[in-house]
Write a protein that holds these residues in place. Structure first.
Motif, PDB file in Angstrom:
ATOM      1  N   CYS A  29       0.837  -1.201   0.000  1.00  0.00           N
ATOM      2  CA  CYS A  29       0.000   0.000   0.000  1.00  0.00           C
ATOM      3  C   CYS A  29       0.869   1.246   0.000  1.00  0.00           C
ATOM      4  O   CYS A  29       1.943   1.264   0.579  1.00  0.00           O
ATOM      5  N   SER A  30       0.367   2.281  -0.636  1.00  0.00           N
ATOM      6  CA  SER A  30       1.077   3.555  -0.692  1.00  0.00           C
ATOM      7  C   SER A  30       0.147   4.684  -0.303  1.00  0.00           C
ATOM      8  O   SER A  30      -1.076   4.555  -0.363  1.00  0.00           O
ATOM      9  N   ILE A  31       0.746   5.804   0.045  1.00  0.00           N
ATOM     10  CA  ILE A  31       0.024   7.043   0.295  1.00  0.00           C
ATOM     11  C   ILE A  31       0.424   7.990  -0.826  1.00  0.00           C
ATOM     12  O   ILE A  31       1.605   8.179  -1.092  1.00  0.00           O
ATOM     13  N   VAL A  32      -0.570   8.573  -1.503  1.00  0.00           N
ATOM     14  CA  VAL A  32      -0.301   9.477  -2.614  1.00  0.00           C
ATOM     15  C   VAL A  32      -0.956  10.816  -2.328  1.00  0.00           C
ATOM     16  O   VAL A  32      -2.102  10.878  -1.901  1.00  0.00           O
ATOM     17  N   PHE A  33      -0.203  11.881  -2.546  1.00  0.00           N
ATOM     18  CA  PHE A  33      -0.770  13.216  -2.454  1.00  0.00           C
ATOM     19  C   PHE A  33      -0.037  14.103  -3.436  1.00  0.00           C
ATOM     20  O   PHE A  33       0.986  13.725  -3.982  1.00  0.00           O
ATOM     21  N   GLY A  34      -0.606  15.270  -3.672  1.00  0.00           N
ATOM     22  CA  GLY A  34       0.026  16.182  -4.603  1.00  0.00           C
ATOM     23  C   GLY A  34      -0.926  17.274  -5.034  1.00  0.00           C
ATOM     24  O   GLY A  34      -1.959  17.508  -4.401  1.00  0.00           O
ATOM     25  N   THR A  35      -0.581  17.922  -6.127  1.00  0.00           N
ATOM     26  CA  THR A  35      -1.391  19.003  -6.664  1.00  0.00           C
ATOM     27  C   THR A  35      -1.670  18.740  -8.139  1.00  0.00           C
ATOM     28  O   THR A  35      -0.893  18.078  -8.819  1.00  0.00           O
ATOM     29  N   GLY A  36      -2.808  19.264  -8.608  1.00  0.00           N
ATOM     30  CA  GLY A  36      -3.151  19.163 -10.024  1.00  0.00           C
ATOM     31  C   GLY A  36      -3.449  17.763 -10.494  1.00  0.00           C
ATOM     32  O   GLY A  36      -3.243  17.448 -11.660  1.00  0.00           O
ATOM     33  N   MET A  37      -3.966  16.905  -9.609  1.00  0.00           N
ATOM     34  CA  MET A  37      -4.186  15.502  -9.960  1.00  0.00           C
ATOM     35  C   MET A  37      -5.589  15.232 -10.491  1.00  0.00           C
ATOM     36  O   MET A  37      -6.029  14.094 -10.519  1.00  0.00           O
ATOM     37  N   GLY A  38      -6.307  16.239 -10.880  1.00  0.00           N
ATOM     38  CA  GLY A  38      -7.598  16.006 -11.504  1.00  0.00           C
ATOM     39  C   GLY A  38      -8.765  16.377 -10.635  1.00  0.00           C
ATOM     40  O   GLY A  38      -8.630  16.987  -9.577  1.00  0.00           O
ATOM     41  N   ASP A  39      -9.928  15.976 -11.083  1.00  0.00           N
ATOM     42  CA  ASP A  39     -11.200  16.296 -10.449  1.00  0.00           C
ATOM     43  C   ASP A  39     -11.352  15.540  -9.138  1.00  0.00           C
ATOM     44  O   ASP A  39     -11.304  14.326  -9.098  1.00  0.00           O
ATOM     45  N   SER A  40     -11.556  16.250  -8.047  1.00  0.00           N
ATOM     46  CA  SER A  40     -11.703  15.606  -6.746  1.00  0.00           C
ATOM     47  C   SER A  40     -13.155  15.311  -6.407  1.00  0.00           C
ATOM     48  O   SER A  40     -13.442  14.693  -5.393  1.00  0.00           O
ATOM     49  N   SER A  41     -14.090  15.761  -7.235  1.00  0.00           N
ATOM     50  CA  SER A  41     -15.495  15.496  -6.953  1.00  0.00           C
ATOM     51  C   SER A  41     -15.840  14.065  -7.356  1.00  0.00           C
ATOM     52  O   SER A  41     -15.234  13.483  -8.237  1.00  0.00           O
ATOM     53  N   SER A  42     -16.813  13.499  -6.671  1.00  0.00           N
ATOM     54  CA  SER A  42     -17.252  12.157  -7.027  1.00  0.00           C
ATOM     55  C   SER A  42     -18.717  11.991  -6.672  1.00  0.00           C
ATOM     56  O   SER A  42     -19.247  12.691  -5.815  1.00  0.00           O
TER      57      SER A  42
END
Length: 101
Positions: A29-42
């Motif tokens: 398992c990994s933890i991913v974070f960052g900026t500009g990764m697309g639409d956060s709505s779901s």
């Protein structure tokens, strides 16, 4: 004191995007974070941007296509490759292959 050494990838493919992925030693398992990764709505009940990390993205993509899944072409984001698809529940997925240099 216990020292925890994480495997990490810090990728800046452009257009203001930066992705940082941290993986504990021996973990699947990994933890991913960052900026500009697309639409956060779901939509309610669905999850966006789930990752399946694979050793061979071409083989994994072909396997899904043979099972009738509509999978995007492979995008190379500077050493990290992605192919995207959605499941019938509205979840969006990314196959991910990280090239270790």
């Amino acid at each position: 004191m216990i020292e925890l050494v994480l495997t990490y990838h810090d990728v800046q493919p452009g257009n203001g995007m930066r992705i940082i992925q941290l993986t504990p030693p021996g973990s699947a398992c990994s933890i991913v974070f960052g900026t500009g990764m697309g639409d956060s709505s779901s939509n309610a009940g669905s999850i966006k941007n789930l990752h399946l990390v694979v050793d061979n993205i071409i083989e994994a993509r072909e396997n899904l296509i043979q099972r009738g899944v509509d999978v995007s072409d492979v995008d190379d984001m500077g050493g990290v490759q992605y192919a995207y698809f959605s499941d019938p529940d509205g979840n969006s997925w990314a196959l991910q292959q990280i090239s270790v240099h």
